[in-house]
Design a protein around this motif. Sequence first.
Motif, PDB file in Angstrom:
ATOM      1  N   GLY A  16       0.798  -1.208   0.000  1.00  0.00           N
ATOM      2  CA  GLY A  16       0.000   0.000   0.000  1.00  0.00           C
ATOM      3  C   GLY A  16       0.839   1.269   0.000  1.00  0.00           C
ATOM      4  N   SER A  17       0.139   2.402   0.107  1.00  0.00           N
ATOM      5  CA  SER A  17       0.793   3.705   0.043  1.00  0.00           C
ATOM      6  C   SER A  17       0.315   4.615   1.173  1.00  0.00           C
ATOM      7  CB  SER A  17       0.480   4.389  -1.300  1.00  0.00           C
ATOM      8  OG  SER A  17       0.977   3.656  -2.387  1.00  0.00           O
ATOM      9  N   LEU A  18       1.187   5.512   1.542  1.00  0.00           N
ATOM     10  CA  LEU A  18       0.859   6.586   2.474  1.00  0.00           C
ATOM     11  C   LEU A  18       1.606   7.835   2.029  1.00  0.00           C
ATOM     12  CD1 LEU A  18       1.169   4.944   6.025  1.00  0.00           C
ATOM     13  CD2 LEU A  18      -0.945   5.762   4.965  1.00  0.00           C
ATOM     14  N   ARG A  19       1.042   8.989   2.345  1.00  0.00           N
ATOM     15  CA  ARG A  19       1.761  10.241   2.128  1.00  0.00           C
ATOM     16  C   ARG A  19       1.878  10.972   3.454  1.00  0.00           C
ATOM     17  NH1 ARG A  19       0.711  15.665  -1.514  1.00  0.00           N
ATOM     18  NH2 ARG A  19      -0.871  16.081   0.088  1.00  0.00           N
ATOM     19  N   LEU A  20       3.098  11.154   3.884  1.00  0.00           N
ATOM     20  CA  LEU A  20       3.360  11.920   5.098  1.00  0.00           C
ATOM     21  C   LEU A  20       3.513  13.387   4.751  1.00  0.00           C
ATOM     22  CD1 LEU A  20       5.967   9.630   6.894  1.00  0.00           C
ATOM     23  CD2 LEU A  20       3.471   9.489   6.914  1.00  0.00           C
ATOM     24  N   SER A  21       3.036  14.225   5.641  1.00  0.00           N
ATOM     25  CA  SER A  21       3.197  15.664   5.501  1.00  0.00           C
ATOM     26  C   SER A  21       3.901  16.216   6.728  1.00  0.00           C
ATOM     27  CB  SER A  21       1.839  16.352   5.352  1.00  0.00           C
ATOM     28  OG  SER A  21       1.161  15.911   4.196  1.00  0.00           O
ATOM     29  N   CYS A  22       4.648  17.269   6.520  1.00  0.00           N
ATOM     30  CA  CYS A  22       5.323  17.953   7.625  1.00  0.00           C
ATOM     31  C   CYS A  22       5.079  19.445   7.446  1.00  0.00           C
ATOM     32  CB  CYS A  22       6.806  17.640   7.614  1.00  0.00           C
ATOM     33  SG  CYS A  22       7.766  18.583   8.812  1.00  0.00           S
ATOM     34  N   ALA A  23       4.293  19.997   8.328  1.00  0.00           N
ATOM     35  CA  ALA A  23       3.974  21.420   8.270  1.00  0.00           C
ATOM     36  C   ALA A  23       4.883  22.188   9.217  1.00  0.00           C
ATOM     37  CB  ALA A  23       2.516  21.637   8.650  1.00  0.00           C
ATOM     38  N   ALA A  24       5.459  23.255   8.696  1.00  0.00           N
ATOM     39  CA  ALA A  24       6.373  24.081   9.485  1.00  0.00           C
ATOM     40  C   ALA A  24       5.684  25.358   9.928  1.00  0.00           C
ATOM     41  CB  ALA A  24       7.609  24.415   8.662  1.00  0.00           C
ATOM     42  N   ALA A  32      17.102  23.009   4.383  1.00  0.00           N
ATOM     43  CA  ALA A  32      16.912  21.708   3.776  1.00  0.00           C
ATOM     44  C   ALA A  32      16.019  20.905   4.714  1.00  0.00           C
ATOM     45  CB  ALA A  32      18.245  21.004   3.572  1.00  0.00           C
ATOM     46  N   MET A  33      15.230  20.006   4.146  1.00  0.00           N
ATOM     47  CA  MET A  33      14.299  19.221   4.945  1.00  0.00           C
ATOM     48  C   MET A  33      14.591  17.744   4.761  1.00  0.00           C
ATOM     49  SD  MET A  33      12.496  21.587   6.342  1.00  0.00           S
ATOM     50  CE  MET A  33      11.153  20.640   7.043  1.00  0.00           C
ATOM     51  N   THR A  77       5.550  23.287   3.668  1.00  0.00           N
ATOM     52  CA  THR A  77       5.240  21.880   3.905  1.00  0.00           C
ATOM     53  C   THR A  77       6.162  20.998   3.074  1.00  0.00           C
ATOM     54  OG1 THR A  77       2.906  22.424   4.318  1.00  0.00           O
ATOM     55  CG2 THR A  77       3.432  20.123   3.849  1.00  0.00           C
ATOM     56  N   VAL A  78       6.595  19.912   3.678  1.00  0.00           N
ATOM     57  CA  VAL A  78       7.375  18.897   2.977  1.00  0.00           C
ATOM     58  C   VAL A  78       6.603  17.586   3.045  1.00  0.00           C
ATOM     59  CG1 VAL A  78       8.730  18.292   5.020  1.00  0.00           C
ATOM     60  CG2 VAL A  78       9.655  17.827   2.764  1.00  0.00           C
ATOM     61  N   CYS A  95      10.205  14.286  10.772  1.00  0.00           N
ATOM     62  CA  CYS A  95      10.591  15.355   9.862  1.00  0.00           C
ATOM     63  C   CYS A  95      11.628  16.221  10.570  1.00  0.00           C
ATOM     64  CB  CYS A  95       9.339  16.169   9.523  1.00  0.00           C
ATOM     65  SG  CYS A  95       9.627  17.645   8.553  1.00  0.00           S
ATOM     66  N   ALA A  96      12.572  16.748   9.805  1.00  0.00           N
ATOM     67  CA  ALA A  96      13.620  17.578  10.389  1.00  0.00           C
ATOM     68  C   ALA A  96      14.028  18.675   9.419  1.00  0.00           C
ATOM     69  CB  ALA A  96      14.833  16.721  10.754  1.00  0.00           C
ATOM     70  N   ALA A  97      14.544  19.769   9.987  1.00  0.00           N
ATOM     71  CA  ALA A  97      14.973  20.925   9.189  1.00  0.00           C
ATOM     72  C   ALA A  97      16.429  21.246   9.504  1.00  0.00           C
ATOM     73  CB  ALA A  97      14.094  22.136   9.491  1.00  0.00           C
ATOM     74  N   ALA A  98      17.194  21.532   8.456  1.00  0.00           N
ATOM     75  CA  ALA A  98      18.612  21.848   8.590  1.00  0.00           C
ATOM     76  C   ALA A  98      18.913  23.167   7.895  1.00  0.00           C
ATOM     77  CB  ALA A  98      19.455  20.734   7.981  1.00  0.00           C
ATOM     78  N   LEU A  99      19.538  24.074   8.629  1.00  0.00           N
ATOM     79  CA  LEU A  99      19.940  25.347   8.039  1.00  0.00           C
ATOM     80  C   LEU A  99      21.216  25.108   7.242  1.00  0.00           C
ATOM     81  CD1 LEU A  99      19.257  28.349   7.880  1.00  0.00           C
ATOM     82  CD2 LEU A  99      20.732  28.709   9.859  1.00  0.00           C
ATOM     83  N   THR A 100      21.102  25.175   5.919  1.00  0.00           N
ATOM     84  CA  THR A 100      22.220  24.775   5.068  1.00  0.00           C
ATOM     85  C   THR A 100      22.388  25.735   3.899  1.00  0.00           C
ATOM     86  OG1 THR A 100      20.841  23.435   3.582  1.00  0.00           O
ATOM     87  CG2 THR A 100      21.683  22.353   5.556  1.00  0.00           C
ATOM     88  N   SER A 101      23.429  25.483   3.138  1.00  0.00           N
ATOM     89  CA  SER A 101      23.598  26.224   1.891  1.00  0.00           C
ATOM     90  C   SER A 101      22.587  25.741   0.871  1.00  0.00           C
ATOM     91  CB  SER A 101      25.023  26.049   1.363  1.00  0.00           C
ATOM     92  OG  SER A 101      25.313  24.681   1.203  1.00  0.00           O
ATOM     93  N   PHE A 102      22.520  26.434  -0.243  1.00  0.00           N
ATOM     94  CA  PHE A 102      21.378  26.336  -1.138  1.00  0.00           C
ATOM     95  C   PHE A 102      21.089  24.934  -1.667  1.00  0.00           C
ATOM     96  CE2 PHE A 102      18.085  28.366  -3.314  1.00  0.00           C
ATOM     97  CZ  PHE A 102      18.017  27.906  -4.601  1.00  0.00           C
TER      98      PHE A 102
END
Length: 125
Positions: A16-24, A32-33, A77-78, A95-102
């Motif tokens: 089966g399938s699922l779609r995860l969402s991450c709202a910031a 980067a996410m 959202t990711v 879900c995680a967020a990283a402050l990174t270069s472009f």
Amino acid sequence: QVQLVESGGGLVQAGGSLRLSCAASGRTFNYAMGWFRQAPGKEREFVAAISRSGGNTYCVDSVKGRFTISRDNAKNTVYLQMNSLKPEDTAVYYCAAALTSFNTIPTIIQHYDYWGQGTQVTVSS
């Protein structure tokens, strides 16, 4: 400060399938996410990541061809689209967020600055 809230987890049969969402809570276009997962008794592991622009993505080999990471910066959202799920995909997904270069795609836990609380994904055989 960025706050992340995951949703979309649940119980699904193998294949089966699922779609995860991450709202910031804030603007995530400087981040980067990534998605990580942790199964019972195991360490948290990297699953997929996407660069700030969304132009670069990377998935771990075990999910390549099945999982797709994407982002909508306008919605802060990711997403993680998970297809052809297997019982071994069962875990809490973070879900995680990283402050990174472009164009950077971080794959190491220590490179991430903010984390969500996680959402459970259970795949039955």
